[in-house]
Design an enzyme around this catalytic site. Structure first.
Site, PDB file in Angstrom:
ATOM      1  N   CYS A 126       0.025  16.295   0.158  1.00 27.71           N
ATOM      2  CA  CYS A 126       1.036  15.995   1.181  1.00 27.71           C
ATOM      3  C   CYS A 126       1.609  14.594   1.026  1.00 27.71           C
ATOM      4  O   CYS A 126       2.838  14.387   1.028  1.00 27.71           O
ATOM      5  CB  CYS A 126       0.449  16.183   2.572  1.00 27.71           C
ATOM      6  SG  CYS A 126      -1.210  15.574   2.762  1.00 27.71           S
ATOM      7  N   HIS A 235       2.254  11.803   8.200  1.00 27.98           N
ATOM      8  CA  HIS A 235       1.816  10.663   7.385  1.00 27.98           C
ATOM      9  C   HIS A 235       2.946   9.639   7.286  1.00 27.98           C
ATOM     10  O   HIS A 235       4.125  10.004   7.175  1.00 27.98           O
ATOM     11  CB  HIS A 235       1.469  11.127   5.971  1.00 27.98           C
ATOM     12  CG  HIS A 235       0.242  11.967   5.851  1.00 27.98           C
ATOM     13  ND1 HIS A 235      -0.685  12.130   6.853  1.00 27.98           N
ATOM     14  CD2 HIS A 235      -0.202  12.704   4.793  1.00 27.98           C
ATOM     15  CE1 HIS A 235      -1.653  12.927   6.443  1.00 27.98           C
ATOM     16  NE2 HIS A 235      -1.400  13.297   5.191  1.00 27.98           N
TER      17      HIS A 235
HETATM   18  C1  2RA Z   1      -5.333  14.346   3.716  1.00 22.83           C
HETATM   19  N1  2RA Z   1      -3.749  14.642   1.894  1.00 22.83           N
HETATM   20  O1  2RA Z   1      -4.406  13.913   4.402  1.00 22.83           O
HETATM   21  C2  2RA Z   1      -5.083  14.993   2.366  1.00 22.83           C
HETATM   22  C3  2RA Z   1      -5.318  16.458   2.398  1.00 22.83           C
HETATM   23  N2  2RA Z   1      -4.460  17.134   3.274  1.00 22.83           N
HETATM   24  O2  2RA Z   1      -6.526  14.300   4.077  1.00 22.83           O
END
Ligand code: 2RA
Length: 330
Positions: A126, A235
């Site tokens: 991601c 994120h």
């Molecule tokens: C996380 N990118 O954010 C990794 C797996 N989704 O933990």
């Protein structure tokens, strides 16, 4: 089209189902797959009820496409078994991403690499997807030299138990099972996934390796620090980019605003910038705080935010399936 979703009860699996519905993907028969304990449970999809089935039952049903988000070990064991019966697997785990003979795809960047022969296709990590969506168009114009990225990652990236830990801590219940080594509420953990070589975490290694494969360019350097923060919407990434060539900031903003799937939110005089609270549930990659790095020539800073469950996972996987269908590769 017969479509399997392996890991249908997980956070990403649930979003895959939602995105398939939203984008009206031509699913004529859904095959939801989850752990043995969930077999027989019903899930709703496009107004119909479907029973969760076992992995072998799903394989025997020979779906045209199987979207996987059930962990690397499950993918390694069962993706080849689906491929053997003619299914094309789009796998959201890290199992196949860096294998020489497997494609690692962000449709806006390298879907043209795909062919009918690709029966197991890897969906990138991601935090990688949102990064390369911005790096790629700028690399084409100014040639990347070095990228330093610091991430601020949502607990949804770790799964439902992590979200439950955060919400329990917010409510003052510190008795729940700890997914992380420490409390996450009012905290920031400089560890996403486990530590690996050179004291980097696996998450950081993904960020330093996957972009080069997706962009087909290993001429630039990457360094990453991945941090978990008590956020749920998506994120965020602070990115410092040094180019081989100089750039014009207005041209950078123009290039990004003209990039499909990218939205520039950059007007600090009006406090306009991307934030995970507002990216949740959206498929775009949001970029802002674009500014020249005064400490070094040909270098800029920016802030990138995206919903890690959507463009960072489920939507990217469904977009790969859409590309396969549109180009008669399945
Ligand atoms: C996380 N990118 O954010 C990794 C797996 N989704 O933990």
């Amino acid at each position: 089209m017969k479509i399997a979703v392996v890991g249908a009860t997980g956070m990403v699996g649930q979003v895959m189902l939602k995105v398939l519905e939203e984008r009206n993907f031509p699913v004529t028969e859904l095959i939801p797959v989850a752990s043995e304990k969930s077999v027989g449970k019903k899930i709703s999809f496009k107004g119909n009820k479907y029973s969760i089935v076992s992995m072998q039952t799903a394989i025997d049903m020979k779906p045209k496409i199987a979207l996987f988000s059930a962990g690397g070990n499950t993918s390694l064991e069962f993706a080849p078994k689906f491929a053997e019966v003619g299914t094309t697997v789009i796998d959201n785990s890290s199992a196949f991403r860096m294998m020489e003979d497997k494609k690692l795809v962000v449709p806006e960047i390298n879907a043209s690499e795909l062919s009918k022969n690709d029966k197991i296709i890897a969906n990138p990590n991601c935090s990688t997807i949102q990064l390369v969506m911005v790096l790629h168009p700028l690399n084409l114009k100014y040639n990347l030299k070095r990228v330093i990225v610091s991430t601020y990652q949502s607990v949804t990236g770790t799964g439902k138990n992590a979200v439950d830990q955060l919400n329990a801590e917010i409510s003052g219940d510190n008795t729940t099972e700890k997914v992380y080594p420490y409390e996450i509420f009012k905290n920031a953990l400089p560890q996403c996934d486990v530590f690996a070589e050179d004291d980097y975490t696996k998450e950081e290694i993904k960020l330093m390796t996957e972009p080069k494969k997706i962009m087909g360019d290993d001429s630039f350097n990457l360094s990453a620090t991945a941090v978990r923060v008590p956020v749920q919407g998506g994120h965020s990434e602070s990115v410092n980019i040094e180019f081989e060539n100089d750039f014009d900031l207005d041209e950078v903003r123009k290039i990004l605003s003209e990039t499909p799937g990218v939205v520039v939110m950059d007007d600090v005089s009006n406090k306009i910038y991307p934030m995970p609270l507002y990216s949740e549930g959206k498929d775009e990659v949001f970029v802002g705080r674009i500014r020249r790095d005064r400490s070094q020539p040909n270098t800029l800073n920016m802030w990138i935010v995206a919903d890690n469950l959507r463009k960072g996972a489920a939507t990217n996987a469904v977009q790969i399936a859409e590309y396969l269908l549109k180009n008669h590769l399945v």
